[in-house]
Design a protein around this motif. Sequence first.
Motif, PDB file in Angstrom:
ATOM      1  N   GLN A   5       0.964  14.073  11.715  1.00 54.59           N
ATOM      2  CA  GLN A   5       1.403  13.241  12.822  1.00 54.59           C
ATOM      3  C   GLN A   5       2.460  12.252  12.328  1.00 54.59           C
ATOM      4  O   GLN A   5       2.309  11.627  11.281  1.00 54.59           O
ATOM      5  CB  GLN A   5       0.199  12.498  13.383  1.00 54.59           C
ATOM      6  N   ASP A   6       3.525  12.103  13.082  1.00 53.31           N
ATOM      7  CA  ASP A   6       4.624  11.224  12.704  1.00 53.31           C
ATOM      8  C   ASP A   6       4.388   9.807  13.227  1.00 53.31           C
ATOM      9  O   ASP A   6       5.240   9.206  13.863  1.00 53.31           O
ATOM     10  CB  ASP A   6       5.941  11.778  13.244  1.00 53.31           C
ATOM     11  N   LEU A   7       3.198   9.289  12.947  1.00 51.74           N
ATOM     12  CA  LEU A   7       2.861   7.952  13.423  1.00 51.74           C
ATOM     13  C   LEU A   7       1.853   7.323  12.474  1.00 51.74           C
ATOM     14  O   LEU A   7       0.735   7.823  12.335  1.00 51.74           O
ATOM     15  CB  LEU A   7       2.267   8.032  14.834  1.00 51.74           C
ATOM     16  N   CYS A   8       2.240   6.258  11.824  1.00 49.86           N
ATOM     17  CA  CYS A   8       1.345   5.561  10.900  1.00 49.86           C
ATOM     18  C   CYS A   8       0.124   5.038  11.654  1.00 49.86           C
ATOM     19  O   CYS A   8       0.262   4.438  12.724  1.00 49.86           O
ATOM     20  CB  CYS A   8       2.101   4.411  10.232  1.00 49.86           C
ATOM     21  N   GLU A  17      10.349   8.447   8.486  1.00 49.81           N
ATOM     22  CA  GLU A  17      11.361   7.576   7.882  1.00 49.81           C
ATOM     23  C   GLU A  17      10.987   7.207   6.443  1.00 49.81           C
ATOM     24  O   GLU A  17      11.777   6.588   5.738  1.00 49.81           O
ATOM     25  CB  GLU A  17      11.506   6.293   8.705  1.00 49.81           C
ATOM     26  N   GLY A  18       9.780   7.568   6.015  1.00 49.94           N
ATOM     27  CA  GLY A  18       9.284   7.173   4.698  1.00 49.94           C
ATOM     28  C   GLY A  18       9.647   8.126   3.583  1.00 49.94           C
ATOM     29  O   GLY A  18      10.154   9.222   3.807  1.00 49.94           O
ATOM     30  N   GLU A  19       9.358   7.695   2.375  1.00 51.38           N
ATOM     31  CA  GLU A  19       9.600   8.486   1.166  1.00 51.38           C
ATOM     32  C   GLU A  19       8.433   9.436   0.911  1.00 51.38           C
ATOM     33  O   GLU A  19       7.275   9.078   1.146  1.00 51.38           O
ATOM     34  CB  GLU A  19       9.739   7.555  -0.034  1.00 51.38           C
ATOM     35  N   VAL A  20       8.737  10.631   0.396  1.00 53.05           N
ATOM     36  CA  VAL A  20       7.717  11.605   0.031  1.00 53.05           C
ATOM     37  C   VAL A  20       7.746  11.796  -1.478  1.00 53.05           C
ATOM     38  O   VAL A  20       8.806  12.024  -2.061  1.00 53.05           O
ATOM     39  CB  VAL A  20       7.949  12.962   0.724  1.00 53.05           C
ATOM     40  N   ALA A  21       6.574  11.669  -2.110  1.00 54.74           N
ATOM     41  CA  ALA A  21       6.438  11.896  -3.551  1.00 54.74           C
ATOM     42  C   ALA A  21       4.982  12.191  -3.860  1.00 54.74           C
ATOM     43  O   ALA A  21       4.076  11.639  -3.223  1.00 54.74           O
ATOM     44  CB  ALA A  21       6.901  10.685  -4.346  1.00 54.74           C
ATOM     45  N   ASP A  22       4.740  13.054  -4.835  1.00 55.82           N
ATOM     46  CA  ASP A  22       3.381  13.359  -5.287  1.00 55.82           C
ATOM     47  C   ASP A  22       2.444  13.747  -4.147  1.00 55.82           C
ATOM     48  O   ASP A  22       1.298  13.320  -4.092  1.00 55.82           O
ATOM     49  CB  ASP A  22       2.794  12.175  -6.060  1.00 55.82           C
ATOM     50  N   CYS A  23       2.938  14.558  -3.209  1.00 57.96           N
ATOM     51  CA  CYS A  23       2.160  15.055  -2.070  1.00 57.96           C
ATOM     52  C   CYS A  23       1.655  13.924  -1.163  1.00 57.96           C
ATOM     53  O   CYS A  23       0.598  14.037  -0.551  1.00 57.96           O
ATOM     54  CB  CYS A  23       1.013  15.955  -2.533  1.00 57.96           C
ATOM     55  N   GLN A  24       2.425  12.838  -1.110  1.00 62.01           N
ATOM     56  CA  GLN A  24       2.108  11.709  -0.240  1.00 62.01           C
ATOM     57  C   GLN A  24       3.372  11.274   0.486  1.00 62.01           C
ATOM     58  O   GLN A  24       4.475  11.448  -0.013  1.00 62.01           O
ATOM     59  CB  GLN A  24       1.610  10.515  -1.056  1.00 62.01           C
ATOM     60  N   ILE A  25       3.180  10.710   1.676  1.00 65.66           N
ATOM     61  CA  ILE A  25       4.288  10.083   2.382  1.00 65.66           C
ATOM     62  C   ILE A  25       3.981   8.602   2.518  1.00 65.66           C
ATOM     63  O   ILE A  25       2.835   8.219   2.773  1.00 65.66           O
ATOM     64  CB  ILE A  25       4.559  10.732   3.754  1.00 65.66           C
ATOM     65  N   GLU A  26       4.998   7.789   2.307  1.00 68.53           N
ATOM     66  CA  GLU A  26       4.823   6.342   2.364  1.00 68.53           C
ATOM     67  C   GLU A  26       5.425   5.803   3.655  1.00 68.53           C
ATOM     68  O   GLU A  26       6.573   6.113   3.999  1.00 68.53           O
ATOM     69  CB  GLU A  26       5.513   5.671   1.175  1.00 68.53           C
ATOM     70  N   SER A  32       1.892   1.756   3.411  1.00 70.00           N
ATOM     71  CA  SER A  32       0.720   2.641   3.417  1.00 70.00           C
ATOM     72  C   SER A  32       1.163   4.026   2.993  1.00 70.00           C
ATOM     73  O   SER A  32       2.277   4.455   3.303  1.00 70.00           O
ATOM     74  CB  SER A  32       0.111   2.736   4.817  1.00 70.00           C
ATOM     75  N   ARG A  33       0.302   4.731   2.285  1.00 68.80           N
ATOM     76  CA  ARG A  33       0.596   6.112   1.888  1.00 68.80           C
ATOM     77  C   ARG A  33      -0.489   7.027   2.445  1.00 68.80           C
ATOM     78  O   ARG A  33      -1.656   6.645   2.531  1.00 68.80           O
ATOM     79  CB  ARG A  33       0.643   6.230   0.370  1.00 68.80           C
ATOM     80  N   PHE A  34      -0.068   8.268   2.762  1.00 69.37           N
ATOM     81  CA  PHE A  34      -0.978   9.259   3.311  1.00 69.37           C
ATOM     82  C   PHE A  34      -0.825  10.554   2.539  1.00 69.37           C
ATOM     83  O   PHE A  34       0.294  10.976   2.246  1.00 69.37           O
ATOM     84  CB  PHE A  34      -0.671   9.507   4.791  1.00 69.37           C
ATOM     85  N   ASP A  35      -1.956  11.191   2.224  1.00 68.91           N
ATOM     86  CA  ASP A  35      -1.958  12.486   1.556  1.00 68.91           C
ATOM     87  C   ASP A  35      -1.464  13.530   2.551  1.00 68.91           C
ATOM     88  O   ASP A  35      -2.021  13.646   3.650  1.00 68.91           O
ATOM     89  CB  ASP A  35      -3.373  12.811   1.083  1.00 68.91           C
ATOM     90  N   LEU A  36      -0.429  14.275   2.207  1.00 69.73           N
ATOM     91  CA  LEU A  36       0.125  15.282   3.109  1.00 69.73           C
ATOM     92  C   LEU A  36      -0.854  16.408   3.403  1.00 69.73           C
ATOM     93  O   LEU A  36      -0.780  17.044   4.448  1.00 69.73           O
ATOM     94  CB  LEU A  36       1.407  15.870   2.518  1.00 69.73           C
ATOM     95  N   ARG A  37      -1.780  16.674   2.481  1.00 71.97           N
ATOM     96  CA  ARG A  37      -2.732  17.777   2.655  1.00 71.97           C
ATOM     97  C   ARG A  37      -3.876  17.420   3.597  1.00 71.97           C
ATOM     98  O   ARG A  37      -4.379  18.269   4.323  1.00 71.97           O
ATOM     99  CB  ARG A  37      -3.300  18.187   1.304  1.00 71.97           C
ATOM    100  N   THR A  38      -4.310  16.153   3.571  1.00 67.76           N
ATOM    101  CA  THR A  38      -5.505  15.758   4.315  1.00 67.76           C
ATOM    102  C   THR A  38      -5.242  14.739   5.411  1.00 67.76           C
ATOM    103  O   THR A  38      -6.081  14.562   6.297  1.00 67.76           O
ATOM    104  CB  THR A  38      -6.545  15.143   3.369  1.00 67.76           C
TER     105      THR A  38
END
Length: 76
Positions: A5-8, A17-26, A32-38
């Motif tokens: 979902q594109d909503l924090c 609009e956030g950065e993606v690194a290490d399978c997370q989006i910030e 806040s960061r979210f795991d892309l898998r879960t």
Amino acid sequence: MYALQDLCSHAAVSLSEGEVADCQIECWLHGSRFDLRTGKPTNFPATEAVATFPVELRDGDVYVDVESTLNGVTPA
């Protein structure tokens, strides 16, 4: 491939609009960061997951099933 979902869940702003690194989006607003898998938050201030969706690659095209979620979170 992952789709979420594109909503924090913390501040209701666009995660795309956030950065993606290490399978997370910030989240660009408060970090806040979210795991892309879960969809689960991996740091504060967010405490609730965002919805994740099934993704399929067919003939070079990406399909996202936005009618169902993988993690049981109802999209806002």
